[in-house]
Design an enzyme around this catalytic site. Structure first.
Site, PDB file in Angstrom:
ATOM      1  N   TYR A   3       0.204   3.818 -11.968  1.00 36.07           N
ATOM      2  CA  TYR A   3      -1.094   2.826 -12.337  1.00 36.07           C
ATOM      3  C   TYR A   3      -1.089   2.662 -13.605  1.00 36.07           C
ATOM      4  O   TYR A   3      -1.688   3.257 -14.573  1.00 36.07           O
ATOM      5  CB  TYR A   3      -2.387   3.517 -11.809  1.00 36.07           C
ATOM      6  CG  TYR A   3      -2.145   3.426 -10.288  1.00 36.07           C
ATOM      7  CD1 TYR A   3      -1.278   2.917  -9.557  1.00 36.07           C
ATOM      8  CD2 TYR A   3      -3.303   4.199  -9.525  1.00 36.07           C
ATOM      9  CE1 TYR A   3      -1.102   3.075  -7.975  1.00 36.07           C
ATOM     10  CE2 TYR A   3      -3.357   4.294  -8.175  1.00 36.07           C
ATOM     11  CZ  TYR A   3      -2.509   3.595  -7.468  1.00 36.07           C
ATOM     12  OH  TYR A   3      -2.373   4.063  -6.067  1.00 36.07           O
ATOM     13  N   SER A  44      -5.877   0.504  -0.287  1.00 38.60           N
ATOM     14  CA  SER A  44      -6.372  -1.058   0.090  1.00 38.60           C
ATOM     15  C   SER A  44      -7.516  -1.299   1.373  1.00 38.60           C
ATOM     16  O   SER A  44      -7.040  -2.067   2.058  1.00 38.60           O
ATOM     17  CB  SER A  44      -5.329  -1.978  -0.177  1.00 38.60           C
ATOM     18  OG  SER A  44      -5.321  -3.312  -0.093  1.00 38.60           O
ATOM     19  N   PRO A  45      -8.431  -0.379   1.397  1.00 43.50           N
ATOM     20  CA  PRO A  45      -9.213  -0.667   2.783  1.00 43.50           C
ATOM     21  C   PRO A  45      -9.993  -1.760   2.964  1.00 43.50           C
ATOM     22  O   PRO A  45     -10.175  -2.045   4.005  1.00 43.50           O
ATOM     23  CB  PRO A  45     -10.118   0.547   2.197  1.00 43.50           C
ATOM     24  CG  PRO A  45     -10.457   0.674   0.715  1.00 43.50           C
ATOM     25  CD  PRO A  45      -9.035   0.343   0.323  1.00 43.50           C
ATOM     26  N   GLY A  74      -8.211  -4.749   1.857  1.00 41.77           N
ATOM     27  CA  GLY A  74      -7.328  -5.732   1.854  1.00 41.77           C
ATOM     28  C   GLY A  74      -6.920  -6.413   0.572  1.00 41.77           C
ATOM     29  O   GLY A  74      -6.167  -7.316   0.263  1.00 41.77           O
ATOM     30  N   HIS A 121       4.476   9.376  -3.490  1.00 45.73           N
ATOM     31  CA  HIS A 121       4.249   7.768  -3.614  1.00 45.73           C
ATOM     32  C   HIS A 121       4.575   7.126  -2.321  1.00 45.73           C
ATOM     33  O   HIS A 121       4.059   6.334  -1.806  1.00 45.73           O
ATOM     34  CB  HIS A 121       4.198   6.945  -4.710  1.00 45.73           C
ATOM     35  CG  HIS A 121       3.064   5.938  -4.785  1.00 45.73           C
ATOM     36  ND1 HIS A 121       2.631   5.640  -6.258  1.00 45.73           N
ATOM     37  CD2 HIS A 121       2.322   5.246  -4.124  1.00 45.73           C
ATOM     38  CE1 HIS A 121       1.710   5.033  -5.996  1.00 45.73           C
ATOM     39  NE2 HIS A 121       1.730   4.452  -4.896  1.00 45.73           N
TER      40      HIS A 121
END
Length: 301
Positions: free
Chosen positions: A56, A218-219, A221, A138
């Site tokens: 990240y 990404s709950p 989207g 990951h």
């Protein structure tokens, strides 16, 4: 009031909503002061699960930016923890390794030597004094067997660099193979209105049966797809009926899919983490769950 779950069979309590810290370190990220304010607000609200990764960052020259940012924010926190969080030691930083960022791209890299190095670098980036609370691979690199990639992970676990191990973007068969090497406590796969595979590919069911926490990444989207949800009138009408935002409604829908689900929505503003936590106040009936299922089943990526 924050709610909590237990991280598999570890006895570690984690907040029922986590903070996805990725937006604090990618291109277009907020300045450091604002980023730290977001992390501090999460702690104020009782959030003690913070999701991050070595990748990240903007590119390879910026590696571990997010982990270092979180470590700095935790060291500077002087507020009053919300919920049942009592100290920094109760904060579960869940990091990941196994992706490279050449020129800002995302490239899977499970070579054992790289995994060994990046675990040590993450340990140092997060302070270098205590084991990484949760380290996750990951993604699976098809160039290397899961067994070979997990050799350095098992080493780090046995050495005490890692306290608990999870996996990300894994199938049921791959999770089962990893569990033969080292105890696995969590699975982080994509799950949102556009990507509902965990409900049908066996992963969610496997997590339930094996007492693993499932962390949907990404709950909602992502920012751009979320804006498309705001154009779906049945969803906006239901959110209005529930006196909540569509964002909170979708998080509540995901949480109600299974007791093992703990969403980790991203946030780059204080208002975003407040919105995420407010989803814990949203209750959905079976009929309302079915309604959202029906709305989302035909969404196109």
């Amino acid at each position: 009031m924050m709610k909590y779950k237990t991280l598999s069979n570890t006895g570690v309590r984690i907040s029922a909503i986590g903070l996805g810290a990725m937006p604090l370190s990618l291109e277009g990220r907020p300045d450091e002061e604002q980023a730290i304010q977001v992390i501090h607000k999460a702690l104020d609200l009782g959030v003690n699960l913070i999701d991050t990764a070595d990748s990240y960052c903007i590119d390879e020259n910026d590696k571990h930016h997010n982990e270092k940012l979180i470590a700095k924010a935790l060291s500077l926190y002087r507020g009053n923890f919300g919920g049942s969080v009592n100290s920094i030691r109760d904060v579960v930083v869940a990091t990941k390794g196994g992706l490279l960022r050449p020129d800002g791209d995302w490239v899977v890299h499970g070579e054992p030597g790289h995994i060994r190095r990046t675990i040590r670098e993450s340990f140092d980036a997060l302070g270098g004094f205590h084991p990484i609370p949760l380290w996750q691979l990951h993604a699976v690199d098809p160039k290397y067997s899961i067994e070979s990639t997990f050799v350095p992970i098992k080493e780090a676990f046995d050495m005490g660099l890692i306290k608990h191990v999870g996996v990300s973007n894994f199938s049921v068969e791959q999770i089962a193979r990893a569990m033969k090497i080292v105890p696995i406590v969590s699975v982080q796969n994509q799950h949102n209105p556009w990507q509902r595979n965990p409900e049908f590919d066996g992963v969610l069911e496997f997590c339930e049966k094996n007492n693993l926490i499932f962390l949907p990444w990404s709950p909602v989207g992502g920012h751009y797809r979320y804006k498309r949800l705001l154009e779906i009138k049945p969803l906006t009408d239901l959110a209005e009926t529930k006196n909540c935002t569509v964002f909170s409604l979708i998080l509540a829908w995901l949480r109600n899919k299974s007791p093992c689900v703990v969403p980790i929505p991203g946030a780059s503003r204080v208002s975003s983490i407040e919105n995420s936590v407010s989803s814990l106040n949203v209750t959905l009936t079976r009929q309302e769950m079915n309604q959202i299922d029906e709305i989302t089943k035909n969404l196109k990526l």
